[in-house]
Design a protein around this motif. Structure first.
Motif, PDB file in Angstrom:
ATOM      1  N   ALA A  83       7.735  13.576   2.625  1.00  0.00           N
ATOM      2  CA  ALA A  83       7.246  13.701   1.262  1.00  0.00           C
ATOM      3  C   ALA A  83       5.799  13.241   1.145  1.00  0.00           C
ATOM      4  N   LEU A  84       5.449  12.157   1.811  1.00  0.00           N
ATOM      5  CA  LEU A  84       4.076  11.662   1.732  1.00  0.00           C
ATOM      6  C   LEU A  84       3.103  12.616   2.424  1.00  0.00           C
ATOM      7  N   GLY A  85       3.551  13.267   3.491  1.00  0.00           N
ATOM      8  CA  GLY A  85       2.707  14.270   4.128  1.00  0.00           C
ATOM      9  C   GLY A  85       2.422  15.432   3.189  1.00  0.00           C
ATOM     10  N   LEU A  86       3.434  15.862   2.432  1.00  0.00           N
ATOM     11  CA  LEU A  86       3.244  16.935   1.465  1.00  0.00           C
ATOM     12  C   LEU A  86       2.411  16.470   0.277  1.00  0.00           C
ATOM     13  N   PHE A  87       2.575  15.214  -0.096  1.00  0.00           N
ATOM     14  CA  PHE A  87       1.772  14.648  -1.183  1.00  0.00           C
ATOM     15  C   PHE A  87       0.291  14.699  -0.822  1.00  0.00           C
ATOM     16  N   ARG A  88      -0.032  14.420   0.421  1.00  0.00           N
ATOM     17  CA  ARG A  88      -1.434  14.416   0.860  1.00  0.00           C
ATOM     18  C   ARG A  88      -2.066  15.786   0.701  1.00  0.00           C
ATOM     19  N   THR A  89      -1.269  16.850   0.828  1.00  0.00           N
ATOM     20  CA  THR A  89      -1.806  18.206   0.698  1.00  0.00           C
ATOM     21  C   THR A  89      -1.647  18.758  -0.713  1.00  0.00           C
ATOM     22  N   ALA A  90      -1.295  17.885  -1.680  1.00  0.00           N
ATOM     23  CA  ALA A  90      -1.131  18.274  -3.085  1.00  0.00           C
ATOM     24  C   ALA A  90      -0.078  19.360  -3.258  1.00  0.00           C
ATOM     25  N   ASN A  91       1.019  19.243  -2.509  1.00  0.00           N
ATOM     26  CA  ASN A  91       2.114  20.206  -2.621  1.00  0.00           C
ATOM     27  C   ASN A  91       2.669  20.193  -4.053  1.00  0.00           C
ATOM     28  N   PRO A  92       2.597  21.310  -4.778  1.00  0.00           N
ATOM     29  CA  PRO A  92       2.977  21.281  -6.192  1.00  0.00           C
ATOM     30  C   PRO A  92       4.455  21.039  -6.434  1.00  0.00           C
ATOM     31  N   THR A  93       5.312  21.452  -5.512  1.00  0.00           N
ATOM     32  CA  THR A  93       6.744  21.200  -5.686  1.00  0.00           C
ATOM     33  C   THR A  93       7.022  19.708  -5.716  1.00  0.00           C
ATOM     34  N   LEU A  94       6.485  18.983  -4.746  1.00  0.00           N
ATOM     35  CA  LEU A  94       6.678  17.536  -4.723  1.00  0.00           C
ATOM     36  C   LEU A  94       6.042  16.880  -5.936  1.00  0.00           C
ATOM     37  N   LEU A 110       7.812   0.680  -7.327  1.00  0.00           N
ATOM     38  CA  LEU A 110       7.284   1.454  -6.204  1.00  0.00           C
ATOM     39  C   LEU A 110       6.855   2.852  -6.639  1.00  0.00           C
ATOM     40  N   MET A 111       7.622   3.471  -7.527  1.00  0.00           N
ATOM     41  CA  MET A 111       7.244   4.809  -7.969  1.00  0.00           C
ATOM     42  C   MET A 111       5.970   4.771  -8.799  1.00  0.00           C
ATOM     43  N   ALA A 112       5.769   3.708  -9.575  1.00  0.00           N
ATOM     44  CA  ALA A 112       4.517   3.569 -10.318  1.00  0.00           C
ATOM     45  C   ALA A 112       3.346   3.451  -9.349  1.00  0.00           C
ATOM     46  N   ARG A 113       3.549   2.720  -8.267  1.00  0.00           N
ATOM     47  CA  ARG A 113       2.488   2.577  -7.263  1.00  0.00           C
ATOM     48  C   ARG A 113       2.187   3.923  -6.609  1.00  0.00           C
ATOM     49  N   TRP A 114       3.227   4.715  -6.332  1.00  0.00           N
ATOM     50  CA  TRP A 114       3.014   6.036  -5.738  1.00  0.00           C
ATOM     51  C   TRP A 114       2.250   6.935  -6.709  1.00  0.00           C
ATOM     52  N   ARG A 115       2.688   6.962  -7.958  1.00  0.00           N
ATOM     53  CA  ARG A 115       2.024   7.831  -8.935  1.00  0.00           C
ATOM     54  C   ARG A 115       0.576   7.413  -9.177  1.00  0.00           C
ATOM     55  N   ASP A 116       0.266   6.141  -8.957  1.00  0.00           N
ATOM     56  CA  ASP A 116      -1.122   5.691  -9.103  1.00  0.00           C
ATOM     57  C   ASP A 116      -2.050   6.362  -8.094  1.00  0.00           C
ATOM     58  N   LEU A 117      -1.478   6.915  -7.024  1.00  0.00           N
ATOM     59  CA  LEU A 117      -2.277   7.587  -6.002  1.00  0.00           C
ATOM     60  C   LEU A 117      -2.613   9.029  -6.370  1.00  0.00           C
ATOM     61  N   VAL A 118      -1.986   9.549  -7.420  1.00  0.00           N
ATOM     62  CA  VAL A 118      -2.172  10.956  -7.787  1.00  0.00           C
ATOM     63  C   VAL A 118      -3.642  11.323  -7.986  1.00  0.00           C
ATOM     64  N   PRO A 119      -4.431  10.563  -8.748  1.00  0.00           N
ATOM     65  CA  PRO A 119      -5.833  10.975  -8.936  1.00  0.00           C
ATOM     66  C   PRO A 119      -6.624  11.079  -7.634  1.00  0.00           C
ATOM     67  N   ASP A 120      -6.273  10.260  -6.655  1.00  0.00           N
ATOM     68  CA  ASP A 120      -7.021  10.270  -5.405  1.00  0.00           C
ATOM     69  C   ASP A 120      -6.655  11.446  -4.501  1.00  0.00           C
ATOM     70  N   TYR A 121      -5.449  11.990  -4.675  1.00  0.00           N
ATOM     71  CA  TYR A 121      -4.983  13.052  -3.774  1.00  0.00           C
ATOM     72  C   TYR A 121      -4.819  14.403  -4.466  1.00  0.00           C
ATOM     73  N   TYR A 122      -5.158  14.476  -5.732  1.00  0.00           N
ATOM     74  CA  TYR A 122      -5.067  15.754  -6.428  1.00  0.00           C
ATOM     75  C   TYR A 122      -6.202  16.666  -5.967  1.00  0.00           C
ATOM     76  N   VAL A 123      -5.850  17.794  -5.374  1.00  0.00           N
ATOM     77  CA  VAL A 123      -6.821  18.791  -4.911  1.00  0.00           C
ATOM     78  C   VAL A 123      -6.551  20.078  -5.688  1.00  0.00           C
ATOM     79  N   PRO A 124      -7.319  20.342  -6.757  1.00  0.00           N
ATOM     80  CA  PRO A 124      -6.992  21.488  -7.615  1.00  0.00           C
ATOM     81  C   PRO A 124      -6.958  22.816  -6.880  1.00  0.00           C
ATOM     82  N   GLN A 125      -7.842  22.993  -5.895  1.00  0.00           N
ATOM     83  CA  GLN A 125      -7.844  24.269  -5.166  1.00  0.00           C
ATOM     84  C   GLN A 125      -6.524  24.483  -4.427  1.00  0.00           C
TER      85      GLN A 125
END
Length: 258
Positions: A83-94, A110-125
């Motif tokens: 899941a974290l590997g897919l998160f790094r590539t901004a997988n929209p399903t995950l 822990l989930m709040a900590r994970w969601r805090d990473l969203v702005p850093d790994y969001y790749v709109p393209q």
């Protein structure tokens, strides 16, 4: 269904020797247009004991759990490392899982900590490219011959509107379909057609279908063609540091048993 889902999650943990970190609803119930007979699409992120990851054959081990459907309960899970590997590539399903409005189980801190990473790994393209691919795939498979299922129309249109959302620079795509419509559809005729289709989907069977809808079909064809020209070339963020730190924090919390 919640007691049944909780029991199924408990059995999954016992049967596979894992701990459920997060479990949510995905698909039409999360998007806001379930039919009365829609399945419950429960999606899970889980962790193994620490030693499972400290293995020479780790790359050969199965990182998904996909048990048989039980009645209306369709459960599918991914190991946290996957899941974290897919998160790094901004997988929209995950990313949709992580922002689902229907959560069945989670460690809130822990989930709040994970969601805090969203702005850093969001790749709109990357997100736009993925939704564009989803729309084209479903359209080619399900919108070519009549009758056409209401579900197929909504799946394609939701993906196309998600691309519009990305184009407008609004950040991560919302899970709720009605919000996508509200903020990306300006044509009143299209809004009315979507509202009518939405009501038919909610009030009918999951696999209900009908004739080709001229207004919506024209939108689908025009948007697929227009979106072909969009430049979604990009690369995923390469920094694994925050993801590794989060992964180890989860293992410390849940998977320190032998």
């Amino acid at each position: 269904m919640r007691p049944r889902i909780a029991d199924r999650l408990d059995r999954l943990e016992a049967d596979h020797d894992v701990t459920v970190l997060y479990a949510c609803e995905s698909g039409s119930r999360a998007w806001g247009f379930p039919s009365p007979d829609s399945d419950y699409d429960v999606r899970v992120v889980y962790v193994h004991p620490r030693d499972w990851y400290l293995s020479v054959d780790l790359e050969r081990r199965d990182d998904t759990i996909d048990p048989p459907i039980e009645g209306a309960l369709d459960l599918h899970g991914w190991d946290l490392r996957k899941a974290l590997g897919l998160f790094r590539t901004a997988n929209p399903t995950l990313w949709e899982w992580l922002r689902s409005p229907i959560v069945y189980r989670e460690d809130a801190a822990l989930m709040a900590r994970w969601r805090d990473l969203v702005p850093d790994y969001y790749v709109p393209q990357a997100v736009g490219r993925a939704y564009r691919g989803m729309a084209r795939s479903v359209a080619e498979r399900a919108l070519t011959d009549t009758p056409i299922s209401h579900k197929a129309y909504l799946y394609v249109l939701r993906a196309l509107l998600a691309v519009r959302w990305v184009e407008r620079g609004r950040g991560p795509v919302p899970v709720a379909f009605d919000r996508l419509v509200e903020e990306t559809v300006d044509d009143p005729a299209v809004r009315d057609a979507l509202e009518a289709l939405f009501e038919r989907k909610i009030g009918g069977a999951e696999l209900a279908d009908g004739p080709r809808h001229p207004v919506l079909h024209d939108v689908v064809e025009a948007e697929i063609e227009r979106q072909r020209t969009l430049d979604f070339s990009s690369t995923a963020r390469t920094d694994f540091g925050p993801l590794n730190a989060f992964f180890r924090a989860v293992l410390d919390r849940f998977a320190a048993r032998p």
